[in-house]
Write a protein that holds these residues in place. Sequence first.
Motif, PDB file in Angstrom:
ATOM      1  N   MET A   1       0.748  -1.181   0.189  1.00 59.24           N
ATOM      2  CA  MET A   1      -0.102   0.042  -0.024  1.00 59.24           C
ATOM      3  C   MET A   1       1.088   1.342  -0.043  1.00 59.24           C
ATOM      4  O   MET A   1       0.585   2.325  -0.546  1.00 59.24           O
ATOM      5  CB  MET A   1      -1.008   0.011   1.235  1.00 59.24           C
ATOM      6  N   ARG A   2       2.030   1.163   0.500  1.00 55.93           N
ATOM      7  CA  ARG A   2       2.822   2.294   0.672  1.00 55.93           C
ATOM      8  C   ARG A   2       3.331   2.746  -0.805  1.00 55.93           C
ATOM      9  O   ARG A   2       3.542   4.131  -1.028  1.00 55.93           O
ATOM     10  CB  ARG A   2       4.210   2.058   1.378  1.00 55.93           C
ATOM     11  N   ALA A   3       3.299   1.991  -1.721  1.00 59.99           N
ATOM     12  CA  ALA A   3       3.757   2.254  -3.019  1.00 59.99           C
ATOM     13  C   ALA A   3       2.638   2.878  -3.668  1.00 59.99           C
ATOM     14  O   ALA A   3       2.914   3.725  -4.783  1.00 59.99           O
ATOM     15  CB  ALA A   3       4.011   1.044  -3.824  1.00 59.99           C
ATOM     16  N   LEU A   4       1.633   3.043  -3.208  1.00 53.53           N
ATOM     17  CA  LEU A   4       0.345   3.774  -3.654  1.00 53.53           C
ATOM     18  C   LEU A   4       0.101   4.941  -3.062  1.00 53.53           C
ATOM     19  O   LEU A   4      -1.232   5.476  -3.329  1.00 53.53           O
ATOM     20  CB  LEU A   4      -0.850   2.752  -3.825  1.00 53.53           C
ATOM     21  N   THR A   5       0.880   5.421  -2.531  1.00 53.47           N
ATOM     22  CA  THR A   5       0.823   6.974  -1.886  1.00 53.47           C
ATOM     23  C   THR A   5       0.789   7.814  -3.258  1.00 53.47           C
ATOM     24  O   THR A   5       0.395   9.090  -3.048  1.00 53.47           O
ATOM     25  CB  THR A   5       1.818   7.435  -0.947  1.00 53.47           C
ATOM     26  N   LYS A   6       1.383   7.536  -4.371  1.00 52.59           N
ATOM     27  CA  LYS A   6       1.179   8.314  -5.616  1.00 52.59           C
ATOM     28  C   LYS A   6       0.728   7.274  -6.482  1.00 52.59           C
ATOM     29  O   LYS A   6       0.883   5.907  -6.312  1.00 52.59           O
ATOM     30  CB  LYS A   6       2.646   8.713  -5.804  1.00 52.59           C
ATOM     31  N   PRO A   7      -0.183   7.898  -7.501  1.00 50.14           N
ATOM     32  CA  PRO A   7      -0.699   6.712  -8.567  1.00 50.14           C
ATOM     33  C   PRO A   7       0.472   5.808  -9.237  1.00 50.14           C
ATOM     34  O   PRO A   7       1.284   6.371  -9.713  1.00 50.14           O
ATOM     35  CB  PRO A   7      -1.378   7.724  -9.461  1.00 50.14           C
ATOM     36  N   HIS A   8      -0.240   4.605  -9.435  1.00 50.65           N
ATOM     37  CA  HIS A   8       0.459   3.572 -10.330  1.00 50.65           C
ATOM     38  C   HIS A   8      -0.293   2.822 -11.050  1.00 50.65           C
ATOM     39  O   HIS A   8      -1.482   2.595 -10.627  1.00 50.65           O
ATOM     40  CB  HIS A   8       1.200   2.587  -9.299  1.00 50.65           C
ATOM     41  N   THR A   9       0.049   2.750 -12.288  1.00 48.01           N
ATOM     42  CA  THR A   9      -0.901   1.729 -13.079  1.00 48.01           C
ATOM     43  C   THR A   9      -0.756   0.358 -12.610  1.00 48.01           C
ATOM     44  O   THR A   9       0.143  -0.077 -11.905  1.00 48.01           O
ATOM     45  CB  THR A   9      -0.446   1.692 -14.488  1.00 48.01           C
ATOM     46  N   THR A  10      -1.422  -0.738 -12.899  1.00 46.88           N
ATOM     47  CA  THR A  10      -1.111  -2.142 -12.630  1.00 46.88           C
ATOM     48  C   THR A  10       0.028  -2.559 -12.809  1.00 46.88           C
ATOM     49  O   THR A  10       0.650  -3.221 -12.119  1.00 46.88           O
ATOM     50  CB  THR A  10      -2.561  -2.966 -13.062  1.00 46.88           C
ATOM     51  N   THR A  11       0.457  -2.547 -13.975  1.00 51.50           N
ATOM     52  CA  THR A  11       2.038  -2.617 -14.696  1.00 51.50           C
ATOM     53  C   THR A  11       2.937  -2.335 -13.808  1.00 51.50           C
ATOM     54  O   THR A  11       3.778  -2.880 -13.307  1.00 51.50           O
ATOM     55  CB  THR A  11       2.259  -2.438 -15.985  1.00 51.50           C
ATOM     56  N   GLU A  12       3.025  -0.714 -13.274  1.00 51.36           N
ATOM     57  CA  GLU A  12       3.828  -0.177 -12.671  1.00 51.36           C
ATOM     58  C   GLU A  12       3.857  -0.712 -11.158  1.00 51.36           C
ATOM     59  O   GLU A  12       4.899  -0.998 -10.552  1.00 51.36           O
ATOM     60  CB  GLU A  12       3.808   1.266 -12.316  1.00 51.36           C
ATOM     61  N   LEU A  13       2.754  -1.067 -10.701  1.00 50.97           N
ATOM     62  CA  LEU A  13       2.776  -1.718  -9.296  1.00 50.97           C
ATOM     63  C   LEU A  13       3.285  -3.299  -9.212  1.00 50.97           C
ATOM     64  O   LEU A  13       3.963  -3.439  -8.156  1.00 50.97           O
ATOM     65  CB  LEU A  13       1.230  -1.756  -8.823  1.00 50.97           C
ATOM     66  N   ALA A  14       3.203  -3.794 -10.398  1.00 53.06           N
ATOM     67  CA  ALA A  14       3.630  -5.338 -10.432  1.00 53.06           C
ATOM     68  C   ALA A  14       5.147  -5.018 -10.589  1.00 53.06           C
ATOM     69  O   ALA A  14       5.696  -5.755 -10.054  1.00 53.06           O
ATOM     70  CB  ALA A  14       3.076  -5.829 -11.688  1.00 53.06           C
ATOM     71  N   ARG A  15       5.678  -4.243 -11.300  1.00 54.75           N
ATOM     72  CA  ARG A  15       7.191  -4.012 -11.231  1.00 54.75           C
ATOM     73  C   ARG A  15       7.611  -3.628  -9.876  1.00 54.75           C
ATOM     74  O   ARG A  15       8.838  -4.052  -9.431  1.00 54.75           O
ATOM     75  CB  ARG A  15       7.472  -2.772 -12.205  1.00 54.75           C
ATOM     76  N   THR A  16       7.155  -2.674  -9.280  1.00 56.50           N
ATOM     77  CA  THR A  16       7.368  -2.154  -7.912  1.00 56.50           C
ATOM     78  C   THR A  16       7.301  -3.349  -6.825  1.00 56.50           C
ATOM     79  O   THR A  16       8.520  -3.262  -6.170  1.00 56.50           O
ATOM     80  CB  THR A  16       6.583  -1.020  -7.430  1.00 56.50           C
ATOM     81  N   LEU A  17       6.534  -4.396  -6.914  1.00 57.01           N
ATOM     82  CA  LEU A  17       6.331  -5.225  -5.953  1.00 57.01           C
ATOM     83  C   LEU A  17       6.980  -6.357  -6.429  1.00 57.01           C
ATOM     84  O   LEU A  17       7.135  -7.484  -5.417  1.00 57.01           O
ATOM     85  CB  LEU A  17       4.799  -5.508  -5.744  1.00 57.01           C
ATOM     86  N   HIS A  18       7.445  -6.498  -7.600  1.00 56.72           N
ATOM     87  CA  HIS A  18       8.149  -7.800  -8.237  1.00 56.72           C
ATOM     88  C   HIS A  18       7.223  -9.032  -8.124  1.00 56.72           C
ATOM     89  O   HIS A  18       7.637 -10.112  -7.600  1.00 56.72           O
ATOM     90  CB  HIS A  18       9.389  -8.018  -7.338  1.00 56.72           C
ATOM     91  N   VAL A  19       6.087  -8.531  -8.362  1.00 57.06           N
ATOM     92  CA  VAL A  19       4.977  -9.641  -8.844  1.00 57.06           C
ATOM     93  C   VAL A  19       4.388  -9.750 -10.038  1.00 57.06           C
ATOM     94  O   VAL A  19       4.702  -8.662 -10.981  1.00 57.06           O
ATOM     95  CB  VAL A  19       3.870  -9.533  -7.783  1.00 57.06           C
ATOM     96  N   SER A  20       3.391 -10.745 -10.596  1.00 60.68           N
ATOM     97  CA  SER A  20       2.918 -10.584 -11.922  1.00 60.68           C
ATOM     98  C   SER A  20       1.894  -9.470 -11.989  1.00 60.68           C
ATOM     99  O   SER A  20       1.470  -9.183 -10.959  1.00 60.68           O
ATOM    100  CB  SER A  20       2.366 -11.694 -12.184  1.00 60.68           C
ATOM    101  N   VAL A  21       1.546  -9.198 -12.999  1.00 60.11           N
ATOM    102  CA  VAL A  21       0.520  -8.234 -13.220  1.00 60.11           C
ATOM    103  C   VAL A  21      -0.799  -8.780 -12.600  1.00 60.11           C
ATOM    104  O   VAL A  21      -1.582  -8.093 -12.085  1.00 60.11           O
ATOM    105  CB  VAL A  21       0.281  -7.785 -14.962  1.00 60.11           C
ATOM    106  N   PRO A  22      -1.372 -10.113 -13.024  1.00 58.60           N
ATOM    107  CA  PRO A  22      -2.377 -10.437 -12.318  1.00 58.60           C
ATOM    108  C   PRO A  22      -2.208 -10.648 -10.768  1.00 58.60           C
ATOM    109  O   PRO A  22      -3.337 -10.131 -10.095  1.00 58.60           O
ATOM    110  CB  PRO A  22      -2.406 -12.050 -12.955  1.00 58.60           C
ATOM    111  N   ALA A  23      -1.356 -10.674 -10.335  1.00 60.83           N
ATOM    112  CA  ALA A  23      -0.911 -10.734  -8.775  1.00 60.83           C
ATOM    113  C   ALA A  23      -1.141  -9.438  -8.227  1.00 60.83           C
ATOM    114  O   ALA A  23      -2.061  -8.965  -7.161  1.00 60.83           O
ATOM    115  CB  ALA A  23       0.140 -11.163  -8.229  1.00 60.83           C
TER     116      ALA A  23
END
Length: 74
Positions: A1-23
């Motif tokens: 959730m800390r990553a989402l203190t600024k807007p992220h796309t689902t793909t950016e969130l996946a990269r940031t968290l080192h998980v797949s886009v579906p995850a």
Amino acid sequence: MRALTKPHTTTELARTLHVSVPAASMQARTLRDARLITTHRDGKAVLHWCTPLGVDLIATPAAEPMNHRGAVAG
């Protein structure tokens, strides 16, 4: 959730968290259902970021763990 203190796309969130886009999408859905993040479409992109409730939760210090009797452990 800390990553989402600024807007992220689902793909950016996946990269940031080192998980797949579906995850990342599943995680975002869970947080959205709990009203901790909001999601909006911007053209083809879907942007996620924290709601005020999510920001408050991040800012709240963690409580000390309690034992099974409800007393602070330690």
